[in-house]
Design a protein around this motif. Structure first.
Motif, PDB file in Angstrom:
ATOM      1  N   ARG A  67      71.889  73.452 -51.759  1.00 52.05           N
ATOM      2  CA  ARG A  67      72.008  72.370 -53.058  1.00 52.05           C
ATOM      3  C   ARG A  67      71.083  72.708 -54.045  1.00 52.05           C
ATOM      4  NH1 ARG A  67      72.535  68.335 -48.926  1.00 52.05           N
ATOM      5  NH2 ARG A  67      74.872  68.346 -47.955  1.00 52.05           N
ATOM      6  N   ARG A  68      70.217  73.243 -53.613  1.00 50.46           N
ATOM      7  CA  ARG A  68      69.315  73.690 -54.855  1.00 50.46           C
ATOM      8  C   ARG A  68      69.547  74.739 -55.744  1.00 50.46           C
ATOM      9  NH1 ARG A  68      63.476  73.678 -51.886  1.00 50.46           N
ATOM     10  NH2 ARG A  68      62.788  73.574 -54.132  1.00 50.46           N
ATOM     11  N   SER A  69      70.801  75.626 -55.592  1.00 54.25           N
ATOM     12  CA  SER A  69      71.176  76.581 -56.197  1.00 54.25           C
ATOM     13  C   SER A  69      71.520  76.093 -57.669  1.00 54.25           C
ATOM     14  CB  SER A  69      72.193  77.153 -55.503  1.00 54.25           C
ATOM     15  OG  SER A  69      72.836  78.149 -56.433  1.00 54.25           O
ATOM     16  N   ARG A  70      71.314  76.899 -58.827  1.00 53.85           N
ATOM     17  CA  ARG A  70      71.749  76.450 -60.136  1.00 53.85           C
ATOM     18  C   ARG A  70      73.115  76.834 -60.138  1.00 53.85           C
ATOM     19  NH1 ARG A  70      66.629  78.704 -61.486  1.00 53.85           N
ATOM     20  NH2 ARG A  70      67.886  80.811 -62.404  1.00 53.85           N
ATOM     21  N   THR A  71      73.659  77.871 -59.417  1.00 53.83           N
ATOM     22  CA  THR A  71      75.078  78.225 -59.790  1.00 53.83           C
ATOM     23  C   THR A  71      75.987  77.564 -58.694  1.00 53.83           C
ATOM     24  OG1 THR A  71      74.821  80.024 -58.212  1.00 53.83           O
ATOM     25  CG2 THR A  71      74.424  80.463 -60.381  1.00 53.83           C
TER      26      THR A  71
ATOM     27  N   LEU B 142      63.268  83.226 -46.678  1.00 52.37           N
ATOM     28  CA  LEU B 142      64.250  82.537 -46.252  1.00 52.37           C
ATOM     29  C   LEU B 142      64.991  81.676 -47.316  1.00 52.37           C
ATOM     30  CD1 LEU B 142      63.895  81.919 -42.455  1.00 52.37           C
ATOM     31  CD2 LEU B 142      65.476  83.533 -43.397  1.00 52.37           C
ATOM     32  N   PRO B 143      63.942  80.844 -47.913  1.00 52.96           N
ATOM     33  CA  PRO B 143      64.906  79.792 -49.069  1.00 52.96           C
ATOM     34  C   PRO B 143      65.203  80.637 -50.244  1.00 52.96           C
ATOM     35  CG  PRO B 143      62.593  79.089 -48.066  1.00 52.96           C
ATOM     36  CD  PRO B 143      62.865  80.434 -47.745  1.00 52.96           C
ATOM     37  N   VAL B 144      64.535  81.779 -50.512  1.00 51.09           N
ATOM     38  CA  VAL B 144      65.196  82.472 -51.596  1.00 51.09           C
ATOM     39  C   VAL B 144      66.543  83.027 -51.304  1.00 51.09           C
ATOM     40  CG1 VAL B 144      64.920  84.791 -52.876  1.00 51.09           C
ATOM     41  CG2 VAL B 144      62.751  83.291 -52.401  1.00 51.09           C
ATOM     42  N   CYS B 145      66.827  83.567 -50.163  1.00 50.77           N
ATOM     43  CA  CYS B 145      68.107  83.976 -49.745  1.00 50.77           C
ATOM     44  C   CYS B 145      69.302  82.807 -49.752  1.00 50.77           C
ATOM     45  CB  CYS B 145      68.102  84.760 -48.099  1.00 50.77           C
ATOM     46  SG  CYS B 145      67.080  86.195 -48.104  1.00 50.77           S
ATOM     47  N   LEU B 146      68.796  81.746 -49.430  1.00 51.34           N
ATOM     48  CA  LEU B 146      69.865  80.710 -49.316  1.00 51.34           C
ATOM     49  C   LEU B 146      70.222  79.923 -50.471  1.00 51.34           C
ATOM     50  CD1 LEU B 146      68.320  78.795 -46.089  1.00 51.34           C
ATOM     51  CD2 LEU B 146      70.326  80.474 -46.284  1.00 51.34           C
ATOM     52  N   VAL B 147      69.122  79.938 -51.450  1.00 53.26           N
ATOM     53  CA  VAL B 147      69.372  79.277 -52.772  1.00 53.26           C
ATOM     54  C   VAL B 147      70.206  80.260 -53.536  1.00 53.26           C
ATOM     55  CG1 VAL B 147      68.070  78.764 -54.854  1.00 53.26           C
ATOM     56  CG2 VAL B 147      67.384  77.863 -52.827  1.00 53.26           C
ATOM     57  N   MET B 148      70.167  81.520 -53.386  1.00 50.33           N
ATOM     58  CA  MET B 148      70.688  82.444 -54.155  1.00 50.33           C
ATOM     59  C   MET B 148      72.099  83.121 -53.306  1.00 50.33           C
ATOM     60  SD  MET B 148      67.458  84.998 -55.772  1.00 50.33           S
ATOM     61  CE  MET B 148      68.844  85.682 -56.867  1.00 50.33           C
ATOM     62  N   GLY B 149      72.492  82.156 -52.571  1.00 54.46           N
ATOM     63  CA  GLY B 149      73.677  82.458 -51.909  1.00 54.46           C
ATOM     64  C   GLY B 149      73.869  83.692 -51.282  1.00 54.46           C
ATOM     65  N   VAL B 150      73.125  84.279 -50.613  1.00 53.80           N
ATOM     66  CA  VAL B 150      73.318  85.215 -49.348  1.00 53.80           C
ATOM     67  C   VAL B 150      73.910  84.326 -48.123  1.00 53.80           C
ATOM     68  CG1 VAL B 150      72.280  86.754 -48.175  1.00 53.80           C
ATOM     69  CG2 VAL B 150      71.309  86.307 -50.383  1.00 53.80           C
ATOM     70  N   PRO B 151      75.085  84.925 -47.934  1.00 53.57           N
ATOM     71  CA  PRO B 151      75.810  84.015 -46.849  1.00 53.57           C
ATOM     72  C   PRO B 151      75.414  84.513 -45.399  1.00 53.57           C
ATOM     73  CG  PRO B 151      77.060  85.605 -47.628  1.00 53.57           C
ATOM     74  CD  PRO B 151      76.053  85.824 -48.574  1.00 53.57           C
ATOM     75  N   VAL B 152      74.857  85.655 -45.186  1.00 51.34           N
ATOM     76  CA  VAL B 152      74.350  86.320 -43.860  1.00 51.34           C
ATOM     77  C   VAL B 152      73.044  86.616 -43.782  1.00 51.34           C
ATOM     78  CG1 VAL B 152      74.948  87.847 -42.069  1.00 51.34           C
ATOM     79  CG2 VAL B 152      76.794  86.987 -43.613  1.00 51.34           C
ATOM     80  N   VAL B 153      72.208  85.976 -43.224  1.00 48.61           N
ATOM     81  CA  VAL B 153      70.809  86.274 -43.249  1.00 48.61           C
ATOM     82  C   VAL B 153      70.388  86.187 -41.560  1.00 48.61           C
ATOM     83  CG1 VAL B 153      68.155  85.453 -43.880  1.00 48.61           C
ATOM     84  CG2 VAL B 153      70.475  84.749 -45.309  1.00 48.61           C
ATOM     85  N   LEU B 154      69.618  87.383 -41.405  1.00 53.57           N
ATOM     86  CA  LEU B 154      69.091  87.560 -40.042  1.00 53.57           C
ATOM     87  C   LEU B 154      67.585  87.950 -39.893  1.00 53.57           C
ATOM     88  CD1 LEU B 154      70.176  88.372 -36.955  1.00 53.57           C
ATOM     89  CD2 LEU B 154      70.415  90.717 -37.776  1.00 53.57           C
ATOM     90  N   TRP B 155      67.315  87.380 -38.978  1.00 48.95           N
ATOM     91  CA  TRP B 155      65.904  87.581 -38.486  1.00 48.95           C
ATOM     92  C   TRP B 155      65.275  87.216 -37.221  1.00 48.95           C
ATOM     93  CZ3 TRP B 155      67.788  83.209 -40.659  1.00 48.95           C
ATOM     94  CH2 TRP B 155      67.301  81.827 -39.983  1.00 48.95           C
ATOM     95  N   ASP B 156      64.217  87.798 -36.591  1.00 50.36           N
ATOM     96  CA  ASP B 156      63.664  87.744 -35.379  1.00 50.36           C
ATOM     97  C   ASP B 156      62.610  86.422 -35.547  1.00 50.36           C
ATOM     98  OD1 ASP B 156      62.588  87.517 -33.003  1.00 50.36           O
ATOM     99  OD2 ASP B 156      61.665  89.591 -33.013  1.00 50.36           O
ATOM    100  N   ARG B 157      62.946  85.148 -34.948  1.00 55.02           N
ATOM    101  CA  ARG B 157      62.013  84.153 -34.970  1.00 55.02           C
ATOM    102  C   ARG B 157      60.682  84.335 -34.410  1.00 55.02           C
ATOM    103  NH1 ARG B 157      65.840  81.397 -31.823  1.00 55.02           N
ATOM    104  NH2 ARG B 157      64.939  81.057 -29.560  1.00 55.02           N
TER     105      ARG B 157
END
Length: 740
Positions: A592-596, A653-668
């Motif tokens: 929800r913090r996305s401007r777009t 991670l927050p950058v990806c989510l705010v900029m609308g990347v729908p699929v983000v994968l990582w090794d926690r």
């Protein structure tokens, strides 16, 4: 009287169907009147707004973002609707200065209000015509009482303001009439707005005094003022939209160019009379019964200014020229000219009625079908706001169709320089492919086939788009259960405990709440058991692997909820959530913090099959570097693989989510840069829609093999899946399916 005459409406014989009552801010009195334009917009006077707010009547100062209550007397004087001020044209002197108190006339003085939704029936738009000297007009008090009408005659009109001379019997224009429509009784149309009255001086009257003289703005003046501030509305004739005033000159040019092909198609007056009579009936206009025909010039004028007139005429002409190449060429020329004028629209009256009826029925049964289909059919455009939601109400269908009608054809090649398939027809093909009813699918395809044939679209172009829609439908058909889970916690809740709510998505995409455990915090085992019980007891549980999309707070993205085991004490085999389900994450608070808003997410999601994956490791340049890439060379990237330490991931991670990347994968469990390649076994670059299943397979192996320390985490934001705060429309009856 022209050949095409407006209809007589016994139930709404005058402008009271569009009359608006503007109330004072305290709702204690009628501040003035107004008139309904179209859509959600109302027109009144700026000094009416000032009066409603208790300000100086002719104050030029914009009151800002204010909201007043209005009502529609034709419906109910007590049913109030909030309306926001969206355009302000202050009162001004002819020299563009302030207006002194006591002035007898001034310029400007208009305001546009906007409702939250279109007004309910029987409120409707009126026909507008230019004002002329000598017209007999009628005005009403803002309250709309039948006895409040005041009759007058346009005694003078200089193209700027008009003077109205009232009768000595009956009501007179007074306070509360300002902003209301001036209804021409003869023309059955609104020709201007009431602005004020010219009062007689104090003391005894003499023969030189003015009695019952008021004044107003003619429609020409109103349109000029609105166009000057970019608020010109769509004109209306008989409830059908015309060209905006700013483009009337273009409409006249198009009208002149239409005369040639019309002569070729309807040069015979008898044929012209037959087609024009059918056209008038479709547009709810009156036509002479004497067998006469309109002139070609008059017919061209109607086609270039009246909504749906051109496609309605070409609908009857298409059969006539089916075996006539020269006639078809003239018809294509006429349609091409129609694309230069917004008034023409795409669909005929009958085509529009049939389509809206079909889509409203389908939307009633499957509120998510039209948004899903439009998103898939038009993946590279910004859809209207109504189609960005997960669900659509049937009442919104006409507005959606109206907007899609104005969009140009798709960019796919077409044979023999034939017209491109319009965006609306492409959406209809995807709706047909996505519906589960065979009869509905056949009806929609027959409808689009008829429209395509009328427009001269090559049959192969339609079949190609139909094939695209079928492939999308097969790929998009959901298999297995889909659950939405929301985890949240309060400040005083114990560590590793969350409050949990669960929704099940029905086959049509609508949600049903099946469990709410938000009354107290639960640990991971309790929540996992709840999810397992809901997924196992839901309809379709035997079809494929269930998708469990978990919305988590921002600080829980690294939570090991895929390892939460819901197996009972008497069960022999462990049951971590990540083994049995496609367990994916979502984080609405960051989204929800996305401007777009949803625009970036939707664009990237639609591009997921052909966009490359982006590796975000220590070489990317940190937060700033990732932002730069996602704004430029990776603007459509749908997948990001984040590699690095927990601090590095927490930054990216927050950058990806705010900029609308729908699929983000990582090794926690990654220790840092040295952990690169730990997720290669699940093929991050492979087919994107199979990624949740590959992650599940990886987890099954990792949990069984102590040598595999990687723990994949996957954000999966399907643009068509609602978020928890969008689920208020869930069927209350489904709330009784409590399973845990």
């Amino acid at each position: 009287m022209t050949w095409f005459a407006p209809p007589r409406h016994p139930s709404s014989p005058d402008a009271r169907g569009a009359l608006v009552r503007v109330l004072s801010a305290d709702r204690g009195r009628t501040a003035g009147a107004g008139v309904y334009l179209s859509g959600r917009r109302l027109l009144t006077c700026a000094h009416v707004i000032n009066a409603a707010l208790g300000l100086r009547s002719l104050s030029p100062h914009n009151p800002g973002k204010i909201t007043l209550d209005v009502s529609f007397p034709v419906r109910s004087a007590s049913e109030l609707h909030p309306a926001r001020l969206v355009a302000w044209i202050p009162p001004r002197s002819p020299q563009f200065g302030p207006v002194a108190d006591g002035s007898l006339e001034w310029d400007g003085d208009l305001a546009v209000l906007e409702l939250d939704a279109e007004p309910p029936p029987p409120v409707g738009p009126v026909r507008w015509l230019e004002m002329e000297h000598g017209q007999r007009v009628r005005a009403w008090y803002g309250g709309g009482q039948p006895f409040s009408y005041a009759d007058a005659r346009v005694g003078a009109y200089d193209g700027r303001i008009c003077y109205l001379d009232g009768q000595l019997s009956g009501a007179a224009v007074d306070e509360g009439y300002s902003g209301g429509p001036l209804w021409s009784v003869t023309d059955e149309a609104v020709v201007g707005l009431v602005m004020g009255r010219i009062t007689a001086p104090d003391g005894a009257l003499s023969a030189q005094h003015t009695v019952r003289r008021s004044w107003g703005l003619g429609w020409q003046s109103v349109l000029w003022e609105l166009a000057r501030v970019g608020a010109a509305p769509d004109g209306r004739r008989n409830g059908a939209r015309e060209r905006p005033t700013a483009t009337l000159a273009e409409a006249e040019s198009v009208r002149d160019m239409m005369v040639g092909p019309l002569h070729g198609l309807l040069g015979d007056p008898r044929a012209r009379a037959d087609h024009a009579t059918v056209l008038a009936a479709q547009l709810a206009l009156r036509a002479p019964a004497d067998g006469s025909a309109p002139t070609v010039e008059e017919l061209a004028g109607l086609l270039s200014t009246t909504e749906r007139a051109l496609p309605t005429l070409t609908e009857s002409l298409a059969a006539k020229v089916a075996d006539d190449p020269r006639g078809r060429a003239e018809l294509d020329r006429l349609l091409a000219l129609g694309r230069l004028t917004e008034a023409a629209r795409l669909l005929s009256v009958a085509e529009h009625r049939a389509l809206t009826g079909k889509l409203e029925h389908l939307t009633q049964d499957d509120p998510g079908l039209l948004p899903r289909a439009a998103t898939a059919a038009l993946p590279y455009v910004d859809l209207p706001r109504s189609l960005q939601a997960a669900r659509l109400a049937p009442s919104a269908v006409p507005a959606v169709v109206h907007e899609l009608e104005g969009w140009s054809g798709d960019g796919s090649p077409v044979p023999e320089e034939t017209p491109r398939l319009p965006a609306l027809l492409r959406v209809v093909e995807y709706v047909a492919a996505g519906t589960s009813g065979e009869l509905a699918r056949q009806a929609l395809r027959e409808w689009s086939g008829r429209v395509a044939a009328r427009l001269g679209i090559h049959a192969s172009a339609l079949q190609e788009r139909r094939g695209d829609a079928d492939r999308w439908s097969r790929r998009a058909a959901p298999t297995g259960v889909r659950l939405l889970v929301e985890l949240d916690r309060y400040a005083k809740d114990p560590a590793d405990h969350y409050r949990c709510s669960v929704w099940r998505l029905r086959p049509d995409g609508s949600p049903a709440r099946v469990a709410s455990e938000s009354d107290r915090p639960r640990d991971g085992r309790e929540i996992a058991r709840l999810i397992r019980e809901v997924a196992g007891g839901a309809e379709g549980a035997e079809d494929g692997v269930a998708l469990v999309a978990v919305s988590v707070p921002p600080d829980a993205l690294e939570l090991a909820l895929d390892e939460w085991d819901g197996a009972g004490t008497d069960e022999y085999i462990p049951a971590p959530l990540g083994e049995d389900f496609h367990l994916v994450l979502r984080c609405p608070r960051i989204r929800r913090r996305s401007r777009t808003g949803p625009a970036d997410l939707r664009r990237r999601w639609n591009a997921r099959h052909h966009s490359d994956i982006l590796l975000a490791d220590h070489r990317i340049g940190g937060r700033a570097g990732l932002i730069g890439l996602l704004k430029t060379t990776h603007r459509d990237t749908a997948r990001v693989l984040v590699q690095g330490s927990s601090e590095h991931r927490g930054e990216l991670l927050p950058v990806c989510l705010v900029m609308g990347v729908p699929v983000v994968l990582w090794d926690r469990a990654s220790p840092g840069p040295a952990g690169g390649g730990r997720l290669d076994a699940l093929a991050p670059h492979g087919p994107v829609d199979e990624l949740p299943e590959r992650v599940r397979h990886f987890r099954v192996r990792a949990y069984a093999d102590q040598a595999v320390s990687a723990r994949p985490a996957l954000v999966w934001e399907d643009a068509g899946m609602p978020l928890p705060d969008e689920l208020q429309l869930a069927d209350p009856s489904e709330g009784t399916e409590r399973t845990g």
